[in-house]
Design an enzyme around this catalytic site. Structure first.
Site, PDB file in Angstrom:
ATOM      1  CG  PHE A   1      -1.837  -1.195   1.292  1.00  0.00           C
ATOM      2  CD1 PHE A   1      -2.722  -1.496   0.263  1.00  0.00           C
ATOM      3  CD2 PHE A   1      -1.777  -2.031   2.386  1.00  0.00           C
ATOM      4  CE1 PHE A   1      -3.535  -2.612   0.330  1.00  0.00           C
ATOM      5  CE2 PHE A   1      -2.588  -3.154   2.464  1.00  0.00           C
ATOM      6  CZ  PHE A   1      -3.468  -3.455   1.435  1.00  0.00           C
TER       7      PHE A   1
ATOM      8  CG  ASP B   1      29.541  23.906   5.210  1.00  0.00           C
ATOM      9  OD1 ASP B   1      29.043  22.795   4.957  1.00  0.00           O
ATOM     10  OD2 ASP B   1      30.371  24.471   4.470  1.00  0.00           O
TER      11      ASP B   1
ATOM     12  CG  HIS C   1      32.374  21.289   7.949  1.00  0.00           C
ATOM     13  ND1 HIS C   1      32.774  20.015   7.589  1.00  0.00           N
ATOM     14  CD2 HIS C   1      32.645  22.078   6.860  1.00  0.00           C
ATOM     15  CE1 HIS C   1      33.257  20.032   6.361  1.00  0.00           C
ATOM     16  NE2 HIS C   1      33.211  21.263   5.902  1.00  0.00           N
TER      17      HIS C   1
ATOM     18  CG  HIS D   1      29.529  18.705   4.237  1.00  0.00           C
ATOM     19  ND1 HIS D   1      29.644  19.972   4.758  1.00  0.00           N
ATOM     20  CD2 HIS D   1      29.773  17.857   5.267  1.00  0.00           C
ATOM     21  CE1 HIS D   1      29.950  19.901   6.039  1.00  0.00           C
ATOM     22  NE2 HIS D   1      30.032  18.625   6.379  1.00  0.00           N
TER      23      HIS D   1
END
Length: 265
Positions: A65, A82, A86, A76
């Site tokens: 279904f 960012d 990072h 990234h």
């Protein structure tokens, strides 16, 4: 007066402007698919996986279904945010789930260097370029987003042209090391948005410091948004941007839907 009656107010005015067409929503997001151009790091560095969908069911025996997929992607990839965590200079800063929502929404200014980038794919924005823009349009907004228009969004469907790599590296426009430091330390912006694959210029690995947009902006608790589209539809000032990443705990970035609200006469 009935308890559920609504008095006119800011929200009602906002919704009325959307309905009446005096406020337009512009989608600044690149479609996310396996075809999206992605950053290619040279050896010995390890690249993220590209985006893909894995079918789990499609109205068949595994799920009669419904249709649904698993998503496979690096953080990234595509239009993405960012977070400070990072980069080494922001390693103890916010991850993407911790970015305050107020800093994901704010005024947007668009600086158009598409002619310069067309003439020189290695074009770099310097502080003097932005100061000249401020002399005409006013100071960069507190808590706002500086969106850098270079015309690079026209290459989004051609990965070779978008990354523009030859034997000397990648050649895409961006900001200089001096500009990155100035934006990070001396301006009140929340973040920088670009049309290219990353917030640094293509050859920024050779700058001092390497990748200065990452080094300075993320190290000063500011953010980056990449792979923006449709900046040509925004005015130099007066738009509002909404950046909406996934709230990934521990994430250094997230694919995002980025929208701009623009007044139209």
């Amino acid at each position: 007066m009935a308890q559920n009656s609504i008095n006119p107010g800011v929200i009602q005015d906002f919704l009325g402007a959307l309905d009446g067409g005096t406020l337009e929503i512009v989608d600044l997001t690149a479609p996310l698919s396996s075809e999206i151009p992605t950053l290619k790091l040279p050896d010995p560095f390890v690249n993220l996986i590209d985006f893909s969908l894995e079918e789990v069911s499609a109205f068949n025996e595994p799920g009669p279904f419904w249709k649904h997929h698993n998503i496979h992607t690096g953080e990234h990839i595509g239009t993405h945010v960012d977070a400070p965590s990072h980069w080494v200079t922001g390693r103890d800063g916010d991850d993407v789930s911790e970015i305050p929502v107020k800093r994901l929404t704010g005024p947007a200014v668009v600086l158009d260097f598409s002619a310069e980038a067309a003439a020189d794919p290695d074009f770099l924005v310097e502080p003097e370029h932005i100061k000249a823009w401020e002399a005409e349009h006013g100071a960069l907004p507190d808590g706002g987003w500086l969106l850098l228009r270079t015309g690079w969004d026209k290459f989004v469907d051609d990965a070779d042209a978008f990354l523009n790599i030859d034997e000397t590296g990648s050649h895409t426009p961006g900001i200089s090391a001096a500009c990155a430091k100035w934006l990070a330390e001396e301006t009140p912006i929340a973040g920088l948005g670009v049309e290219t694959v990353g917030i640094d210029a293509g050859n920024a690995g050779a700058f001092d410091p390497p990748f200065p947009a990452h080094y300075y902006l993320l190290g000063n608790n500011k953010y980056g948004v990449t792979l923006l589209q449709n900046l040509a539809q925004l005015p130099a000032t007066g738009a509002m941007v909404v950046v909406s990443p996934l709230k990934i705990v521990g994430g250094t970035a997230s694919p995002a839907r980025v929208l701009a609200f623009v007044e139209r006469s």
